[in-house]
Design an enzyme around this catalytic site. Structure first.
Site, PDB file in Angstrom:
ATOM      1  CB  ALA A 177      -0.937  -0.005   1.205  1.00  0.00           C
ATOM      2  CG  ASP A 178       3.363   2.275   3.301  1.00  0.00           C
ATOM      3  OD1 ASP A 178       3.549   3.313   3.937  1.00  0.00           O
ATOM      4  OD2 ASP A 178       2.754   1.296   3.757  1.00  0.00           O
TER       5      ASP A 178
END
Length: 411
Positions: A177-178
Site C-alpha cells: 500500500a505504501d
C-alpha cells in the site's frame, strides 16, 4: 568466481532533470521516502527534516545496518529538528519559503496543530505543492485512524483476493500500500509542478491516502460484482481471467510460472506438451472453459512439468516460444545473468557494508537520466550546510545550544 553486480560510484557534481527543485520532506517510514527518492534520483534537492531520534525508517535494521534507510534515502540531505518547539517549526516555515514541494505523513490535523497548515504555508509560498500522505485521507470518518499499510491492504479488498480458497486471506509480504501510494503521489506531484511552472498556476495540496491507490489498482472488482453478484474468490496463483496461468513444481523441487492468456498461446502449450487433442476438447477449447476447468488443466500441465527439472523445462518451453519463467528468490536473483547484465542490481559504496547492493535509478530515461550523487545521510548531517545560511551564524548556534537543531541518537 561468481559474477557480481556492476559497481557504481557517487558523483556529487552530477545534475538531473529536476535540478533546482527543492523538496522539504517531513514524512516518516515508507510511502513518503519512496516518493521523495524518485524526486531525489532525478535531481531534486530533498531535505529530510527528521526528529531528534531520526526517521522511523532508520529503525528497520538488519544486523544493526539501516538497510531500508540506505536504499530509500540516497541522494537526500538530512537536518534534525525538534518540531515540538516553536523555533523548530519556524525553521520548517523558512525552508518551505524556498521549496517547490513539501511532503508530510502526519496523522490528519497534526500539521494544523503545528501551525503548518496548507493555507498558512501557501501564504508564505503560493506556488508550493504540498503532499499529505495518510492512511485514509484528510477528511471522512477514518481520518483519525493510524495510516498503517496493513490496515489498508486488508480494508481495500486486496487480502481477501490473495491466497488460497481453503486458507486465510493473505497480506502482502512487503509494504504494498505504501509503495503504490508513493508512485501515484510521484506522478501527481509532476502534474502539480507542471501546473505551476508551465501553466502559471498556483500551488496546491495533494490528499494522498494509502487506500485510494491500492483500491484503484485492484481493477474492475466493483463492476464485476455488480454484474455477477459474486465476490472474487482466492485462487492462489491461478487467474480468474485466463488459463492456463499458475506456478508448477519441477522434478528438482524448483518452481516455474507459466502464463498463456491468449488463445494462440494456450493452444501452443497443449500442442507442445504432446496433447494436441485437447485444443478441440470442449473443456479447454475456449478461455472461458479453460478457466472453468482450470484445476484439471493444471493437473495436465503440472504433470508434464513435474517430469523435468527446472533447466529442462525452461529450455523446452522457451524454444517453443511459450511464456514461462523461473520463480526466483533473492539468493538466485543476485546471481542471475539477466539481472546482472541489465544492471537491475548494482553495488554502491557504503560505509557500513563496503558495497550496498540495491536498485539503480528507475525508470531509465535516454535523454534526462537520473543520477547517484550521495549516499543516504547520517542523522542531521546537513544541519550546518543548510541551516546556518538560512538562520545566520548566531541564531544557528543559539538553536543548536537549545536543542532545537540536533544530531540526536538514532533509534
Amino acid at each position: 568466481m561468481a559474477r557480481r553486480p556492476a559497481k557504481r560510484s557517487f558523483d556529487p557534481a552530477a545534475r538531473g532533470p529536476l535540478n533546482g527543485i527543492r523538496v522539504v520532506d517531513l514524512s516518516r517510514l515508507v510511502a513518503g521516502n519512496i516518493l521523495t527518492l524518485q524526486l531525489a534520483d532525478f535531481g531534486a534537492e530533498v531535505i529530510k527534516v527528521e526528529p531528534p531520534e531520526g526517521d522511523t525508517l532508520r529503525s528497520w535494521r538488519v544486523k544493526g545496518v539501516e538497510t531500508a534507510w540506505k536504499v530509500y534515502s540516497r541522494n537526500k540531505r538530512s537536518v534534525a529538528l525538534d518540531l515540538r518547539s516553536d523555533a523548530g517549526r519556524a525553521i520548517v516555515r523558512e525552508l518551505a519559503k524556498t521549496a517547490q514541494i513539501l511532503v508530510e505523513s502526519f496523522r490528519p490535523g497534526v500539521l494544523e496543530d503545528m501551525a503548518l497548515a496548507p493555507d498558512a504555508l501557501h501564504r508564505l509560498n503560493p506556488k508550493l505543492v504540498i503532499v499529505r500522505i495518510s492512511g485514509w485521507g484528510q477528511d471522512g470518518r477514518y481520518r483519525h485512524k493510524p495510516g498503517f499499510g496493513t490496515l489498508i491492504e486488508g480494508y481495500s479488498g486486496f487480502a481477501s483476493m490473495n491466497g488460497f480458497a481453503d486458507r486465510e486471506p493473505v497480506l502482502p509480504p512487503m509494504y504494498l500500500a505504501d509503495a503504490m501510494a508513493a508512485l501515484y503521489g510521484y506522478g501527481a506531484v509532476m502534474v502539480a509542478l507542471r501546473e505551476v511552472e508551465i501553466n502559471g498556476g498556483k500551488g496546491q495540496t495533494l490528499d494522498l491516502p494509502l487506500f485510494d491507490p491500492l483500491f484503484s489498482v485492484l481493477g474492475p472488482q466493483a463492476a464485476n460484482y455488480k454484474l455477477t453478484g459474486e465476490v472474487k474468490v482466492r485462487t492462489g496463483s491461478r487467474s480468474t481471467n485466463a488459463a492456463p496461468r499458475n506456478v508448477y513444481q519441477t522434478s528438482d523441487g524448483r518452481w516455474v510460472c507459466l502464463s498463456a492468456s491468449t488463445q494462440g498461446m494456450a493452444e501452443r502449450v497443449l500442442v507442445k506438451i504432446g496433447r494436441p487433442e485437447l485444443v478441440k476438447d470442449p473443456r479447454f477449447a475456449s478461455n472461458i472453459e479453460r478457466v472453468r476447468n482450470g484445476e484439471e488443466l493444471d493437473r495436465i500441465i503440472g504433470g508434464f512439468i513435474a517430469e523435468r527439472d527446472l533447466e529442462s523445462n525452461l529450455k523446452f518451453f522457451d524454444e517453443a516460444g511459450i511464456t514461462i519463467g523461473p520463480v526466483y528468490d533473492i539468493a538466485q536473483i543476485v546471481r542471475d545473468d539477466y539481472v546482472l547484465e541489465r544492471e537491475a542490481l548494482i553495488e554502491i559504496p557504503d560505509e557500513a557494508m563496503g558495497e550496498l547492493p540495491t536498485h539503480p535509478v528507475v525508470p531509465r530515461l535516454s535523454g534526462t537520466p537520473g543520477t547517484l550523487r550521495s549516499p543516504a545521510p547520517s542523522l542531521g548531517e546537513h544541519n550546518e550546510t543548510l541551516l546556518k545560511p538560512l538562520l545566520g551564524e548566531a541564531e544557528y548556534a543559539k538553536l543548536c545550544k537549545a536543542g532545537t537543531i540536533c544530531w540526536g541518537k538514532k533509534k
